[in-house]
Motif scaffolding. Structure first.
Motif, PDB file in Angstrom:
ATOM      1  N   ASP A  10     -81.132  21.577 -29.655  1.00  0.00           N
ATOM      2  CA  ASP A  10     -79.935  21.425 -30.483  1.00  0.00           C
ATOM      3  C   ASP A  10     -78.724  22.193 -29.920  1.00  0.00           C
ATOM      4  OD1 ASP A  10     -78.137  21.461 -32.694  1.00  0.00           O
ATOM      5  OD2 ASP A  10     -79.820  21.265 -34.102  1.00  0.00           O
ATOM      6  N   HIS A  11     -77.638  21.422 -29.665  1.00  0.00           N
ATOM      7  CA  HIS A  11     -76.397  22.046 -29.180  1.00  0.00           C
ATOM      8  C   HIS A  11     -75.266  21.751 -30.169  1.00  0.00           C
ATOM      9  CE1 HIS A  11     -74.032  24.038 -26.184  1.00  0.00           C
ATOM     10  NE2 HIS A  11     -73.422  22.977 -25.696  1.00  0.00           N
ATOM     11  N   THR A  12     -75.637  21.654 -31.448  1.00  0.00           N
ATOM     12  CA  THR A  12     -74.776  21.322 -32.603  1.00  0.00           C
ATOM     13  C   THR A  12     -74.397  19.838 -32.623  1.00  0.00           C
ATOM     14  OG1 THR A  12     -72.550  21.687 -31.678  1.00  0.00           O
ATOM     15  CG2 THR A  12     -73.723  23.638 -32.540  1.00  0.00           C
ATOM     16  N   PHE A  55     -80.178  21.978 -19.656  1.00  0.00           N
ATOM     17  CA  PHE A  55     -78.931  21.262 -19.374  1.00  0.00           C
ATOM     18  C   PHE A  55     -78.222  20.966 -20.696  1.00  0.00           C
ATOM     19  CE2 PHE A  55     -82.025  20.340 -16.101  1.00  0.00           C
ATOM     20  CZ  PHE A  55     -81.315  20.543 -14.927  1.00  0.00           C
ATOM     21  N   ASP A  56     -76.980  21.414 -20.815  1.00  0.00           N
ATOM     22  CA  ASP A  56     -76.227  21.245 -22.063  1.00  0.00           C
ATOM     23  C   ASP A  56     -75.311  20.022 -22.019  1.00  0.00           C
ATOM     24  OD1 ASP A  56     -77.371  23.650 -22.666  1.00  0.00           O
ATOM     25  OD2 ASP A  56     -75.506  24.755 -22.949  1.00  0.00           O
ATOM     26  N   ASP A  57     -74.847  19.649 -23.206  1.00  0.00           N
ATOM     27  CA  ASP A  57     -73.681  18.759 -23.409  1.00  0.00           C
ATOM     28  C   ASP A  57     -73.958  17.264 -23.327  1.00  0.00           C
ATOM     29  OD1 ASP A  57     -72.362  21.123 -23.697  1.00  0.00           O
ATOM     30  OD2 ASP A  57     -70.933  20.816 -22.070  1.00  0.00           O
ATOM     31  N   GLY A  58     -75.200  16.844 -23.123  1.00  0.00           N
ATOM     32  CA  GLY A  58     -75.492  15.420 -23.054  1.00  0.00           C
ATOM     33  C   GLY A  58     -75.909  14.868 -24.397  1.00  0.00           C
ATOM     34  N   THR A  76     -71.129  18.648 -33.606  1.00  0.00           N
ATOM     35  CA  THR A  76     -69.736  18.406 -33.203  1.00  0.00           C
ATOM     36  C   THR A  76     -69.365  19.056 -31.874  1.00  0.00           C
ATOM     37  OG1 THR A  76     -69.065  20.354 -34.426  1.00  0.00           O
ATOM     38  CG2 THR A  76     -68.932  18.258 -35.589  1.00  0.00           C
ATOM     39  N   HIS A  77     -70.173  20.027 -31.418  1.00  0.00           N
ATOM     40  CA  HIS A  77     -69.880  20.809 -30.209  1.00  0.00           C
ATOM     41  C   HIS A  77     -68.601  21.628 -30.390  1.00  0.00           C
ATOM     42  CE1 HIS A  77     -69.320  21.465 -25.728  1.00  0.00           C
ATOM     43  NE2 HIS A  77     -70.569  21.848 -25.960  1.00  0.00           N
ATOM     44  N   ILE A  78     -68.436  22.121 -31.593  1.00  0.00           N
ATOM     45  CA  ILE A  78     -67.267  22.935 -31.911  1.00  0.00           C
ATOM     46  C   ILE A  78     -67.634  24.414 -31.708  1.00  0.00           C
ATOM     47  CG2 ILE A  78     -67.691  23.412 -34.375  1.00  0.00           C
ATOM     48  CD1 ILE A  78     -64.829  22.432 -34.911  1.00  0.00           C
TER      49      ILE A  78
HETATM   50 ZN    ZN Z   1     -71.699  22.837 -24.540  1.00  0.00          ZN
END
Ligand code: ZN
Length: 296
Positions: free
Chosen positions: A118-120, A43-46, A122-124
């Motif tokens: 790890d999804h970075t 699951f991403d973005d949290g 800044t999420h850039i």
């Molecule tokens: Zn994302």
């Protein structure tokens, strides 16, 4: 055993397999369990506390953590580093404050047996960022998120999923030199190690016209069947921390378990999938019931 008996036995065996295959095609629930059928739910973005713990009030929704726990599943969460700064509970405009900070949420996730990767920071979009800020900045953004994750969980992340899977080969190689494994949808990776895009981000509340029809869960199962037809029985599935995604989890997990799948964290998945030589996997699968004579 006389040769004629061996021949009869072989015919019976062949008939049994053929009829079994036929019934499985029509009724997937009949597929027995196999240790070789694996799914890593990611699951991403949290962390998004309102998704993880659910909401009450006008739009009540169950929490993703309880949902996974009730279904006996441990997941892997690709989190965004900026969220793991003190006092942060999410994006003010889009996310309900449920009284839990992202850091508290991350600690709960680890306590409940889930993994954080790890999804970075800044999420850039990293290709664009590399053009304007350089490759070192890209590596630094990943490292900064890793430090934020390690500060909360005590564990160094090993896997990176770039936002939108966008990253240059140079930056990817650089990250690999730093000890990370970069997840991808690129055909340059073997299919078992390639992310399966659930498209769940097309199914958010109030904006679901692009959502796969007739249902997201059905569309994900179809992707699994298509991969099975190519002889692939292990899948890294990419979802996002969304309440609409939480809502389909019980049905999807139930259907996949009925097809014989076992749910593992990404670390466990990689250990199991990459530790076996291809030939062993092929032997295991060729004796498995899901090797159908269907299309490729
Ligand atoms: Zn994302």
């Amino acid at each position: 055993m006389p040769r004629v008996h061996i021949l009869i036995a072989a015919v019976i065996l062949l008939w049994a397999r053929t009829s079994c295959t036929y019934s499985e095609t029509r009724a997937p629930l009949a597929i027995p369990l196999s240790a070789d059928k694996l799914i890593a739910l990611t699951f991403d973005d949290g962390p998004r506390p309102y998704v993880l713990f659910g909401t009450k009030g006008d739009h009540p929704a169950p929490g993703l953590l309880d949902t996974l726990e009730n279904n006996g599943v441990k997941g892997t969460f690709f989190v965004v580093g900026w969220r793991l700064t003190p006092g942060t509970w999410g994006e003010r405009r889009h996310e309900q404050n449920v009284g839990v900070t992202c850091i508290d949420a991350a600690q709960q996730m680890v306590k409940r047996g889930h993994e954080l990767e790890d999804h970075t920071f800044t999420h850039i979009e990293l290709r664009g960022a590399e053009r304007t800020k350089g490759e070192q900045w890209v590596v630094g953004d990943v490292e900064r998120a890793a430090q934020a994750i390690k500060a909360v969980t005590g564990t160094q992340p090993r896997y990176v999923r770039p936002p939108d899977w966008s990253i240059s080969d140079d930056a990817r190689l650089d990250l690999e030199r730093h000890g990370y494994r970069v997840l991808t949808i690129s055909a340059s990776n073997s299919i078992a190690l390639r992310d399966v895009n659930s498209l769940d981000y097309l199914c958010t509340r109030g904006n679901s016209t692009q959502c796969p029809k007739p249902s997201l869960a059905g569309a994900v199962l179809k992707q699994v069947q298509q991969r099975e037809a190519k002889g692939i029985y292990t899948h890294i599935m990419v979802f996002h921390e969304l309440s609409t995604t939480t809502a389909i989890m019980p049905e999807l997990i139930g259907s996949l378990k009925a097809r014989g799948y076992r749910f593992v964290t990404l670390t466990e998945y990689m250990r199991l999938v990459t530790s076996k030589p291809a030939s062993t996997r092929e032997v295991a699968r060729s004796t498995g019931p899901a090797v159908l004579g269907g299309s490729r």
